[in-house]
Write an enzyme that holds these catalytic residues in place. Sequence first.
Site, mmCIF file in Angstrom:
data_model
loop_
_atom_site.group_PDB
_atom_site.id
_atom_site.type_symbol
_atom_site.label_atom_id
_atom_site.label_comp_id
_atom_site.label_asym_id
_atom_site.label_seq_id
_atom_site.Cartn_x
_atom_site.Cartn_y
_atom_site.Cartn_z
ATOM 1 N N GLU A 1 -5.507 -4.792 10.496
ATOM 2 C CA GLU A 1 -4.472 -3.775 10.691
ATOM 3 C C GLU A 1 -4.752 -3.001 11.977
ATOM 4 O O GLU A 1 -5.512 -2.028 11.975
ATOM 5 C CB GLU A 1 -4.467 -2.789 9.524
ATOM 6 C CG GLU A 1 -4.161 -3.420 8.178
ATOM 7 C CD GLU A 1 -3.609 -2.381 7.198
ATOM 8 O OE1 GLU A 1 -2.475 -2.582 6.741
ATOM 9 O OE2 GLU A 1 -4.288 -1.381 6.932
ATOM 10 N N GLY B 1 2.807 -1.036 4.258
ATOM 11 C CA GLY B 1 2.882 0.378 3.919
ATOM 12 C C GLY B 1 4.322 0.796 3.720
ATOM 13 O O GLY B 1 4.908 0.609 2.649
ATOM 14 N N GLY B 2 4.932 1.333 4.771
ATOM 15 C CA GLY B 2 6.290 1.890 4.694
ATOM 16 C C GLY B 2 7.300 0.983 3.999
ATOM 17 O O GLY B 2 8.076 1.445 3.149
ATOM 18 N N ASN C 1 0.867 -1.188 0.000
ATOM 19 C CA ASN C 1 0.000 0.000 0.000
ATOM 20 C C ASN C 1 0.900 1.233 0.000
ATOM 21 O O ASN C 1 1.476 1.586 1.022
ATOM 22 C CB ASN C 1 -0.890 -0.035 1.257
ATOM 23 C CG ASN C 1 -1.683 1.245 1.437
ATOM 24 O OD1 ASN C 1 -1.760 2.074 0.532
ATOM 25 N ND2 ASN C 1 -2.276 1.406 2.616
ATOM 26 N N TRP C 2 1.011 1.865 -1.153
ATOM 27 C CA TRP C 2 1.949 2.993 -1.277
ATOM 28 C C TRP C 2 1.389 4.286 -0.688
ATOM 29 O O TRP C 2 2.086 5.292 -0.647
ATOM 30 C CB TRP C 2 2.330 3.206 -2.750
ATOM 31 C CG TRP C 2 3.162 2.114 -3.314
ATOM 32 C CD1 TRP C 2 3.830 1.136 -2.613
ATOM 33 C CD2 TRP C 2 3.463 1.865 -4.698
ATOM 34 N NE1 TRP C 2 4.508 0.305 -3.469
ATOM 35 C CE2 TRP C 2 4.296 0.729 -4.755
ATOM 36 C CE3 TRP C 2 3.094 2.497 -5.891
ATOM 37 C CZ2 TRP C 2 4.775 0.226 -5.966
ATOM 38 C CZ3 TRP C 2 3.575 1.990 -7.091
ATOM 39 C CH2 TRP C 2 4.402 0.860 -7.125
ATOM 40 N N LYS C 3 0.130 4.267 -0.291
ATOM 41 C CA LYS C 3 -0.503 5.476 0.282
ATOM 42 C C LYS C 3 -0.242 6.676 -0.634
ATOM 43 O O LYS C 3 -0.136 6.508 -1.834
ATOM 44 C CB LYS C 3 0.000 5.704 1.715
ATOM 45 C CG LYS C 3 -0.129 4.423 2.558
ATOM 46 C CD LYS C 3 0.052 4.657 4.017
ATOM 47 C CE LYS C 3 -0.110 3.330 4.751
ATOM 48 N NZ LYS C 3 -0.091 3.456 6.191
ATOM 49 N N SER D 1 3.345 -2.060 10.340
ATOM 50 C CA SER D 1 4.794 -2.142 10.548
ATOM 51 C C SER D 1 5.368 -3.529 10.237
ATOM 52 O O SER D 1 6.295 -3.995 10.909
ATOM 53 C CB SER D 1 5.174 -1.695 11.966
ATOM 54 O OG SER D 1 4.742 -0.362 12.185
ATOM 55 N N GLU E 1 -6.926 4.847 7.751
ATOM 56 C CA GLU E 1 -6.695 6.281 7.497
ATOM 57 C C GLU E 1 -7.937 6.916 6.875
ATOM 58 O O GLU E 1 -8.253 8.063 7.150
ATOM 59 C CB GLU E 1 -5.450 6.455 6.604
ATOM 60 C CG GLU E 1 -4.177 6.231 7.417
ATOM 61 C CD GLU E 1 -3.004 5.657 6.638
ATOM 62 O OE1 GLU E 1 -3.003 5.745 5.392
ATOM 63 O OE2 GLU E 1 -2.087 5.108 7.291
ATOM 64 N N GLY F 1 2.351 2.350 10.657
ATOM 65 C CA GLY F 1 3.318 3.435 10.487
ATOM 66 C C GLY F 1 4.019 3.850 11.772
ATOM 67 O O GLY F 1 4.682 4.885 11.823
ATOM 68 N N HIS G 1 -9.627 1.336 4.713
ATOM 69 C CA HIS G 1 -8.337 1.522 5.391
ATOM 70 C C HIS G 1 -8.545 2.467 6.575
ATOM 71 O O HIS G 1 -9.318 3.424 6.483
ATOM 72 C CB HIS G 1 -7.303 2.091 4.418
ATOM 73 C CG HIS G 1 -5.923 2.069 5.011
ATOM 74 N ND1 HIS G 1 -5.501 3.026 5.905
ATOM 75 C CD2 HIS G 1 -4.904 1.184 4.879
ATOM 76 C CE1 HIS G 1 -4.267 2.728 6.288
ATOM 77 N NE2 HIS G 1 -3.886 1.621 5.681
HETATM 78 P P1 PGA Z 1 2.722 0.315 7.616
HETATM 79 O O1 PGA Z 1 1.282 0.543 6.945
HETATM 80 O O2 PGA Z 1 3.263 -0.973 7.058
HETATM 81 O O3 PGA Z 1 3.539 1.515 7.205
HETATM 82 O O4 PGA Z 1 2.523 0.247 9.090
HETATM 83 C C1 PGA Z 1 0.373 -0.507 6.722
HETATM 84 C C2 PGA Z 1 -0.895 0.009 6.111
HETATM 85 O O5 PGA Z 1 -1.385 1.077 6.506
HETATM 86 O O6 PGA Z 1 -1.478 -0.621 5.192
#
Ligand code: PGA
Length: 257
Positions: free
Chosen positions: A168, A234-235, A11-13, A213, A98, A174, A96
């Site tokens: 998640e 994500g990251g 997930n590149w956000k 993470s 966010e 993050g 998600h």
């Molecule tokens: P993260 O994000 O790996 O940076 O914690 C995961 C996500 O939000 O899908």
Amino acid sequence: MSDRKLLVAGNWKMHGSLTFVKEMMTSLATMLPSKMNYDVAVFPVYIHLHEVINTKPEQVLCGAQNLSEYDDGAVTGEVSGKMLADLGCNMVLVGHSERRVMNRESNEEVAKKFAQALKYGLTPVLCVGESLLERQSNQTFDVVWAQIQAVLDLVGIEQLGLGVLAYEPVWAIGTGETATAEQAQEVHQFIRSQLALNDDTISRRIRILYGGSCKGSNAYELFSMQDVDGGLIGGASLTAQDFMAICQEADKLSQGD
Ligand code: PGA
């Protein structure tokens, strides 16, 4: 290890650029084997979908990070499932955390988006998870199940079974603070046991990813848990090297290592 095929989803956000996309696709084409026993997917921002779809290695799936709950119409700034399917997307994230927090998406809206994805042949990845406060007050199972129940109420178990789930925990996204493999397994197992009350076969077949993470150094431990079928990253999906490190762990597990 279950017989469900692992999925490593990046997930590149709201990160990247056209140059980033081109470089990532070139790197993945070089680094990923042509035959894989696990699935890989990337989720760029809308405006980079076209580039990914046109340049990605064949074995990589592409998804959007969101979709509209509507088919089309006067909905400025939104993108429909129909348009994503038309472009060649395979998957789409729904709910998600966010978006649940920043865009105030309710469980019911998320359910409508899940249904829209299926309507146009996209695989929805339903993201669920509790906040730190909810975990500390022992509400994890209730919160997670309410998020899934809303989708179940709208589409039913058969249709839910066509999607992917991603647990998640919000406190792990993050933050560098990963859920332990046992914490992840506990919630995954809970989800599966609840689903089994509706349909045993679907509960065993559906893929439940872990996100929060996840990185090369903890992926093996997480993915080797009985009910964890891969990760939503994500990251660590933002450099080819970090993302590949996770894919390599999935590869080891898929070989029955
Ligand atoms: P993260 O994000 O790996 O940076 O914690 C995961 C996500 O939000 O899908």
